[in-house]
Scaffold this motif. Structure first.
Motif, PDB file in Angstrom:
ATOM      1  N   ASP A 246      13.921  27.469  21.837  1.00 51.09           N
ATOM      2  CA  ASP A 246      13.341  28.681  22.415  1.00 51.09           C
ATOM      3  C   ASP A 246      11.995  28.426  23.084  1.00 51.09           C
ATOM      4  O   ASP A 246      11.364  29.354  23.589  1.00 51.09           O
ATOM      5  CB  ASP A 246      13.177  29.741  21.329  1.00 51.09           C
ATOM      6  N   ALA A 247      11.509  27.168  23.070  1.00 55.14           N
ATOM      7  CA  ALA A 247      10.199  26.867  23.664  1.00 55.14           C
ATOM      8  C   ALA A 247      10.309  26.876  25.180  1.00 55.14           C
ATOM      9  O   ALA A 247      11.304  26.416  25.752  1.00 55.14           O
ATOM     10  CB  ALA A 247       9.699  25.509  23.174  1.00 55.14           C
ATOM     11  N   THR A 248       9.266  27.421  25.817  1.00 49.55           N
ATOM     12  CA  THR A 248       9.248  27.463  27.285  1.00 49.55           C
ATOM     13  C   THR A 248       8.754  26.141  27.817  1.00 49.55           C
ATOM     14  O   THR A 248       7.926  25.471  27.195  1.00 49.55           O
ATOM     15  CB  THR A 248       8.324  28.590  27.760  1.00 49.55           C
ATOM     16  N   PRO A 249       9.264  25.692  28.993  1.00 53.48           N
ATOM     17  CA  PRO A 249       8.797  24.417  29.564  1.00 53.48           C
ATOM     18  C   PRO A 249       7.298  24.493  29.901  1.00 53.48           C
ATOM     19  O   PRO A 249       6.812  25.490  30.455  1.00 53.48           O
ATOM     20  CB  PRO A 249       9.655  24.258  30.813  1.00 53.48           C
ATOM     21  N   LEU A 250       6.576  23.457  29.538  1.00 55.88           N
ATOM     22  CA  LEU A 250       5.138  23.389  29.763  1.00 55.88           C
ATOM     23  C   LEU A 250       4.802  22.170  30.606  1.00 55.88           C
ATOM     24  O   LEU A 250       5.523  21.168  30.585  1.00 55.88           O
ATOM     25  CB  LEU A 250       4.382  23.304  28.427  1.00 55.88           C
ATOM     26  N   LEU A 251       3.689  22.276  31.327  1.00 50.57           N
ATOM     27  CA  LEU A 251       3.142  21.184  32.104  1.00 50.57           C
ATOM     28  C   LEU A 251       1.778  20.844  31.518  1.00 50.57           C
ATOM     29  O   LEU A 251       0.939  21.728  31.351  1.00 50.57           O
ATOM     30  CB  LEU A 251       3.022  21.576  33.580  1.00 50.57           C
ATOM     31  N   GLN A 252       1.552  19.585  31.165  1.00 54.73           N
ATOM     32  CA  GLN A 252       0.320  19.159  30.523  1.00 54.73           C
ATOM     33  C   GLN A 252      -0.565  18.416  31.513  1.00 54.73           C
ATOM     34  O   GLN A 252      -0.086  17.661  32.356  1.00 54.73           O
ATOM     35  CB  GLN A 252       0.624  18.233  29.336  1.00 54.73           C
ATOM     36  N   LEU A 253      -1.893  18.649  31.330  1.00 49.35           N
ATOM     37  CA  LEU A 253      -2.911  17.927  32.092  1.00 49.35           C
ATOM     38  C   LEU A 253      -3.955  17.425  31.101  1.00 49.35           C
ATOM     39  O   LEU A 253      -4.563  18.219  30.377  1.00 49.35           O
ATOM     40  CB  LEU A 253      -3.569  18.831  33.143  1.00 49.35           C
TER      41      LEU A 253
ATOM     42  N   VAL B 243      -4.330  13.010  34.086  1.00 41.82           N
ATOM     43  CA  VAL B 243      -2.906  12.639  34.101  1.00 41.82           C
ATOM     44  C   VAL B 243      -2.076  13.873  33.794  1.00 41.82           C
ATOM     45  O   VAL B 243      -2.359  14.597  32.818  1.00 41.82           O
ATOM     46  CB  VAL B 243      -2.613  11.528  33.070  1.00 41.82           C
ATOM     47  N   TYR B 244      -1.076  14.117  34.661  1.00 43.64           N
ATOM     48  CA  TYR B 244      -0.116  15.201  34.428  1.00 43.64           C
ATOM     49  C   TYR B 244       1.111  14.637  33.727  1.00 43.64           C
ATOM     50  O   TYR B 244       1.527  13.506  33.972  1.00 43.64           O
ATOM     51  CB  TYR B 244       0.320  15.850  35.750  1.00 43.64           C
TER      52      TYR B 244
END
Length: 853
Positions: free
Chosen positions: A187-194, A177-178
């Motif tokens: 200040d956090a960079t956008p992340l994509l989780q898997l 699941v993404y």
């Protein structure tokens, strides 16, 4: 042998009909309009050529934009495939780690080693975390570029949020699941989780969490040639930019031009993530090029110059045609004016010979121009009796002795009738400034003379009427002491000055007419206080004043009007009303005496009841005194018993005095004195007075008075007289009806009420008699009308007069039980007294019942 039918004639071409219509329409136009349309044809051709050039440029640019859009779509789909393959490769690697963890082929140390190898090899991978089925972090490794707030420490438990929700979804689906969690800090960079689920012998045992840097995914996953040609960005489902820099909005004014290309952009979701991650590309701005723009502007400039020259030529031709038309119109206008004016024009040369006459002159005199031109004096339109006078005036004209205001003469028509005319003579000057004769204008003034005579006669009649009026009439302008008009009676009273007018205005309380010199302040508005509606249509103001100097009462009426010279003026009419005021004062005195007589008559009728009422306390006093004498003689009277008997004796004497004082105040003659009166006290006094008469007739009195009634502005004695009369009349009606003891009652009811949006107090007296006949109801309140054999017919008439003098109303009505009359009800109301603070008195609806047997 039968003849063959004729062959059909060939059809006329469809083009011939429009051509014939065009020729007919063109020939029907005037030459001026034909020239105008001919001048507009080249201009229309130039404009059509310019429109064709613009359309060609627009078509070419549209073709170019379509090709660019197609190339953009292919490039974006290619970039999407590259990003998708990169994500699938990382997903496959994470699934291998998950498979080894499910088979227990990896421990924590081996997991960290493999995670570190993947993160160092692929820059888009930021962190790989092993999470068990209880959401506890078993092991984790992150890239150095990951923010400290996003690091995951072994032994911690996942906090509720986006990651925990995705954990539950992976557990339920048993599939990778993404998800894109919300940023925990600014200040956090956008992340994509898997999240890849772990399955140990068919049982869920946790997940492997891989976190991608979206910015690195865009930078390393998108082909460099695509990044060079387009502004590529990654967006989330809410259309928020996650990575990349989008192009700014283009200038709206530039986009309105037909050859300006639209912004080329294309977006497509990135699988396997889906709509949660969208790839968008925007083409950089392009231009037409120097050659294309220059060619377009050259063609446009040449077309504009050609159109301007055609328009200038057309305007010059139009001005010449307009000048020619103006000259013709001016000639026609002068000729039409000379033929249509009612003033006769006659021109004489220097020798006195007629050189010109217009149509109006011929119409006035009846002679034609051919008969008059060339004649010398005496002219045929001169009356024979005025030849010498008119000849002398003609000699004065030829010498230049003309009168500026003209002179009046009589003129004879060809039919022999005469009419009055006024002649005006002026020199006739040619174009070189030399006098060539004399121009004479003649106007028929027969009708104006007749109207002037009628106006003089009308003014004389109007003056006679105003002078004979029995009222003073004066008119003065606002802001001035000038007296514009004053009739005979005004001059007799006040003289010919404005002082009387100003005195009437000031004493009557209407708007003063004095100007700024009487105001006392230089900046005061002299017209302040005037009506806001148009002054000449304002209503007349009436006032009654007394002038000691004249010893008269005057009724003053004032209104505003526009005087004949346009100034705003004020008219004041004063009428002597002294006889009327004297008659009103005498009538008031008679009414007051009638009220006093009515009260005396009422008390005379109640004399036996009053005597009986006084007999009770007097008998009690006699009994108390006799008892005390007897007990004193027998020696049985103590001091306490003596004090008690004396107190009772004093109470009975006080009661008798109150009865006498109340009767004395009721019959006492006094001037009307209206003041704030308490309704409860007034009703109690009236009830005690009327109760004597009601008990004599064996009638029960019941009265209801609302609690907390506000005061009314009234004369207490007069209102008590009305209530006593109504209650006594009710008792007499019951006596005449021979009602049984159970049905002999009079009810007095005092309640608040609202009538015509006014708060009032209503007094009603209801009896159980036989009521009133219809003919009696119609004449009930007339003076000297009575249903009693011994009545004077003044009681109810005085009662209504008293109520109406208090600004109230009285009425009577029968009470019915089906068709049967069971009594009569008299009612009247009085308005509430206005409080000093301007607020409205509140009236309670709670009623206090009281019954007097």
């Amino acid at each position: 042998m039968d003849s063959m039918p004729p062959a059909p004639s060939p059809t006329v071409p469809t083009v011939a009909a429009p051509i014939r219509w065009w020729r007919k329409w063109w020939r029907g136009l005037s030459p001026t309009r034909q020239d105008r349309f001919a001048a507009l044809a080249p201009l229309a051709a130039v404009l059509m050529f310019l429109a064709a050039i613009v359309a060609a440029f627009w078509y070419l640019r549209a073709e170019e934009a379509e090709r660019e859009q197609e190339a953009l779509r292919r490039d974006v789909e290619y970039a999407q495939q590259r990003v998708r393959l990169r994500l699938l490769e990382r997903q496959e690697q994470l699934m291998r780690i998950a498979r080894d963890l499910s088979n227990q082929d990896l421990g924590r140390a081996e997991f960290v080693v493999r995670a570190e190898a993947l993160i160092s090899q692929y820059p888009e991978l930021q962190a790989i975390t092993w999470i068990d089925d209880r959401r506890r972090i078993r092991a984790s490794h992150a890239a150095p570029t990951l923010a400290s707030s996003e690091l995951r420490i072994a032994g911690e438990v996942l906090k509720p949020g986006d990651t925990a929700d995705t954990f539950g979804l992976a557990r339920d689906l048993q599939q990778p699941v993404y998800a894109q969690p919300a940023a925990t800090s600014g200040d956090a960079t956008p992340l994509l989780q898997l999240q890849v689920p772990l399955n140990n012998q068919g049982k869920f045992s946790g997940v492997v969490l891989g976190e991608y840097s979206i910015d690195s995914l865009l930078r390393y996953g998108t082909p460099t040639e695509v990044l060079a040609r387009y502004a590529v960005t990654l967006l989330d489902s809410k259309n928020q930019v996650l990575a990349g820099t989008p192009l700014g909005p283009r200038n709206k004014a530039t986009q309105l031009l037909p050859w300006t290309p639209k912004a080329n952009e294309y977006e497509i979701p990135v699988s396997p993530v889906g709509n949660g991650l969208v790839l968008r590309a925007q083409a950089y701005r392009t231009s037409l090029g120097v050659v294309g723009s220059g060619l377009f502007w050259l063609v446009g400039t040449l077309s504009a110059m050609t159109a301007w020259m055609l328009i200038a030529t057309w305007r010059h031709t139009r001005r010449r045609m307009q000048a020619q038309e103006a000259l013709v119109a001016e000639t026609n206008f002068r000729r039409a004016m000379e033929n249509s004016i009612l003033t006769g024009m006659r021109a004489l040369d220097m020798e006195g010979r007629i050189s010109y006459v217009n149509a109006a002159f011929c119409q006035m005199t009846g002679w034609s121009a051919e008969e008059l031109v060339g004649l010398k004096a005496p002219f045929p339109y001169w009356p024979e009796a005025d030849h010498e006078t008119l000849q002398a005036k003609l000699r004065d004209e030829l010498r230049g002795n003309t009168m500026a205001g003209g002179f009046q003469v009589r003129v004879k028509r060809k039919s022999g009738t005469l009419f009055d005319a006024r002649l005006y003579v002026s020199p006739l000057i040619d174009a070189h400034g030399h006098q060539t004769g004399w121009m004479t204008s003649m106007t028929d003034i027969t009708e104006p003379n007749r109207i002037r005579e009628q106006l003089s006669a009308s003014h004389e009649r109007f003056t006679i009427v105003l002078e004979s009026l029995d009222a003073s009439v004066s008119v003065a302008p606002l802001g001035s002491e000038e007296l514009l008009f004053a009739n005979k009676l005004y001059r007799q009273w006040f003289g010919s000055q404005t002082g009387g007018h100003l005195q009437l205005v000031a004493q009557a309380g209407v708007v003063p007419v004095a100007g700024k010199e009487h105001s006392g302040m230089d900046d005061e508005d002299g017209l302040m206080g005037l009506p806001t509606d148009p002054l000449t249509s304002a209503r007349t103001e009436n006032a009654e004043i007394y002038l000691p100097d004249l010893g008269k009462w005057l009724e003053v009426r004032s209104r505003y009007l526009n005087w004949v010279d346009g100034r705003l003026a004020q008219m004041v009419i004063a009428t002597d009303i002294t006889p009327r005021r004297l008659a009103e004062e005498q009538a008031e005195r008679q009414a007051e005496r009638a009220q006093s007589v009515s009260r005396l008559i009422t008390m005379g009728e109640m004399a036996s009841s009053v005597a009986h009422e006084l007999n009770q306390p007097l008998t009690a006093i006699n009994n108390y005194c006799s008892g005390m004498v007897s007990r004193i003689q027998s020696g049985q009277l103590t001091e306490e018993a003596l004090l008690t008997a004396l107190q009772k004796t004093a109470h009975q004497a006080q009661r008798a005095g109150q009865i006498i004082q109340r009767i004395r105040s009721f019959v006492k003659k006094s001037e009307p004195n209206r003041a704030l009166a308490d309704v409860h006290s007034m009703v109690n006094e009236a009830v005690e007075l009327a109760d004597i008469e009601l008990r004599r007739h064996n009638v029960r009195l019941t009265h209801y008075v609302a609690a907390r009634l506000p005061p009314v502005m009234a004369d207490t004695i007069l209102i008590e007289q009305v209530l006593v009369n109504l209650m006594k009349n009710g008792a007499e009606a019951i006596q005449h009806a021979n009602r049984p003891a159970a049905g002999r009652s009079v009810e007095l009811r005092v309640v608040p009420k609202q009538i015509d949006d006014r708060q009032v107090v209503e007094f009603s007296v209801q009896d159980t008699g036989k009521g009133l006949a219809p003919e009696v109801l119609e004449r009930l309140f007339e003076a000297f009308f009575s249903t009693k054999a011994e009545g004077m017919g003044m009681g109810l008439n005085l009662c209504r007069s008293i109520v109406e003098s208090h600004q109230g109303r009285m009425q009577a009505e029968n009470l019915y039980n089906g068709p049967e009359v069971i009594g009569c009800r008299f009612s009247f109301w009085l308005p509430l007294a206005k409080p000093a603070d301007g607020t409205t008195n509140s009236v309670a609806n709670v009623q206090t019942p009281r019954t007097v047997a």
